[in-house]
Design an enzyme around this catalytic site. Sequence first.
Site, PDB file in Angstrom:
ATOM      1  N   ASP A   1      44.779  37.111  25.002  1.00 34.27           N
ATOM      2  CA  ASP A   1      45.658  36.027  25.433  1.00 34.27           C
ATOM      3  C   ASP A   1      46.811  36.609  26.262  1.00 34.27           C
ATOM      4  O   ASP A   1      47.630  37.377  25.745  1.00 34.27           O
ATOM      5  CB  ASP A   1      46.194  35.308  24.191  1.00 34.27           C
ATOM      6  CG  ASP A   1      47.018  34.076  24.526  1.00 34.27           C
ATOM      7  OD1 ASP A   1      47.573  34.006  25.641  1.00 34.27           O
ATOM      8  OD2 ASP A   1      47.114  33.191  23.659  1.00 34.27           O
ATOM      9  N   ALA A   2      46.885  36.230  27.538  1.00 33.28           N
ATOM     10  CA  ALA A   2      47.932  36.762  28.415  1.00 33.28           C
ATOM     11  C   ALA A   2      49.324  36.359  27.939  1.00 33.28           C
ATOM     12  O   ALA A   2      50.279  37.135  28.059  1.00 33.28           O
ATOM     13  CB  ALA A   2      47.710  36.281  29.844  1.00 33.28           C
TER      14      ALA A   2
ATOM     15  N   GLU B   1      37.515  37.436  37.396  1.00 32.04           N
ATOM     16  CA  GLU B   1      36.487  37.832  38.371  1.00 32.04           C
ATOM     17  C   GLU B   1      36.798  39.187  38.996  1.00 32.04           C
ATOM     18  O   GLU B   1      35.977  39.738  39.734  1.00 32.04           O
ATOM     19  CB  GLU B   1      36.335  36.758  39.452  1.00 32.04           C
ATOM     20  CG  GLU B   1      37.387  36.767  40.547  1.00 32.04           C
ATOM     21  CD  GLU B   1      38.771  36.391  40.077  1.00 32.04           C
ATOM     22  OE1 GLU B   1      39.740  36.894  40.672  1.00 32.04           O
ATOM     23  OE2 GLU B   1      38.878  35.596  39.117  1.00 32.04           O
TER      24      GLU B   1
ATOM     25  N   ASP C   1      42.791  39.049  30.312  1.00 33.27           N
ATOM     26  CA  ASP C   1      42.019  37.815  30.493  1.00 33.27           C
ATOM     27  C   ASP C   1      41.371  37.423  29.175  1.00 33.27           C
ATOM     28  O   ASP C   1      40.919  38.285  28.404  1.00 33.27           O
ATOM     29  CB  ASP C   1      40.950  37.992  31.570  1.00 33.27           C
ATOM     30  CG  ASP C   1      40.343  36.660  31.987  1.00 33.27           C
ATOM     31  OD1 ASP C   1      40.760  36.121  33.031  1.00 33.27           O
ATOM     32  OD2 ASP C   1      39.463  36.140  31.276  1.00 33.27           O
TER      33      ASP C   1
ATOM     34  N   ASP D   1      47.090  34.693  37.645  1.00 34.47           N
ATOM     35  CA  ASP D   1      45.863  34.177  38.268  1.00 34.47           C
ATOM     36  C   ASP D   1      45.103  33.408  37.197  1.00 34.47           C
ATOM     37  O   ASP D   1      44.080  33.860  36.686  1.00 34.47           O
ATOM     38  CB  ASP D   1      45.040  35.349  38.818  1.00 34.47           C
ATOM     39  CG  ASP D   1      43.797  34.894  39.561  1.00 34.47           C
ATOM     40  OD1 ASP D   1      43.663  33.678  39.813  1.00 34.47           O
ATOM     41  OD2 ASP D   1      42.955  35.752  39.868  1.00 34.47           O
TER      42      ASP D   1
END
Length: 229
Positions: A84-85, A31, A51, A102
């Site tokens: 992909d983090a 976000e 993200d 997060d």
Amino acid sequence: LVHPPMLTSAILSNDPDGSFPKSVFIGGGGELATAREVLRHKSVERVVMVDLDEKVIEVCKRYLPEWGGDAVCADPRFELVVGDAHAYMINTKETFDVIIMDISDPIEAGPGIMLYTKEFYEHAVTRLNPHGVFVTQSGSADSIPPTHSKEMLCFAPIYSTLKNVFDCVVPYTSSIPSFAGDWGFNMAFNNPQKGDQLQIDKISPEKIDELIDKRITHMKDVVGQKCGE
């Protein structure tokens, strides 16, 4: 918003030599509100956000611009990676002053489960600069546990897992009305000078307010700028 500032409070921790965090990694945060809060800190020179869900990012930019939107994406310090983090952190050679996770809760077979393991935390240590700080959202922290989902009871297990990797772990909570209760976070770091325990949890609210006033700035609105342009 309460959640993003609670995650970025780690960035208030200055190094013993008086320097401040310059590089920040954000896992998740689609976000863009967490990135917005990080970029308010004047010392920050580089932010990498990874993200998995490009659609969430685009929807939030369009319908929730006050959460960050194009103003964040247009900031020259900000780099957005859709991916992909976990894979990014495993493969990157870059190190950071602050790592912020997060991400979604550690639900079995969920997209974030591998970002809560002891093995991942051990690797995260290698991606932190000296005096670096790792912080992660840690699920519900209500004193009365929810009855509808045992998977939400992850605050204490995350703390325990981090404690097996880092010298110092500071758990903290905040009431978040939109989450219908208290939410947990864990801040972790290694102490280069063993025996010289840093008392971050002893900082007074007045001192924190003073640090915030000195450190942050308001983001300027940017019109017509989008990620990738």
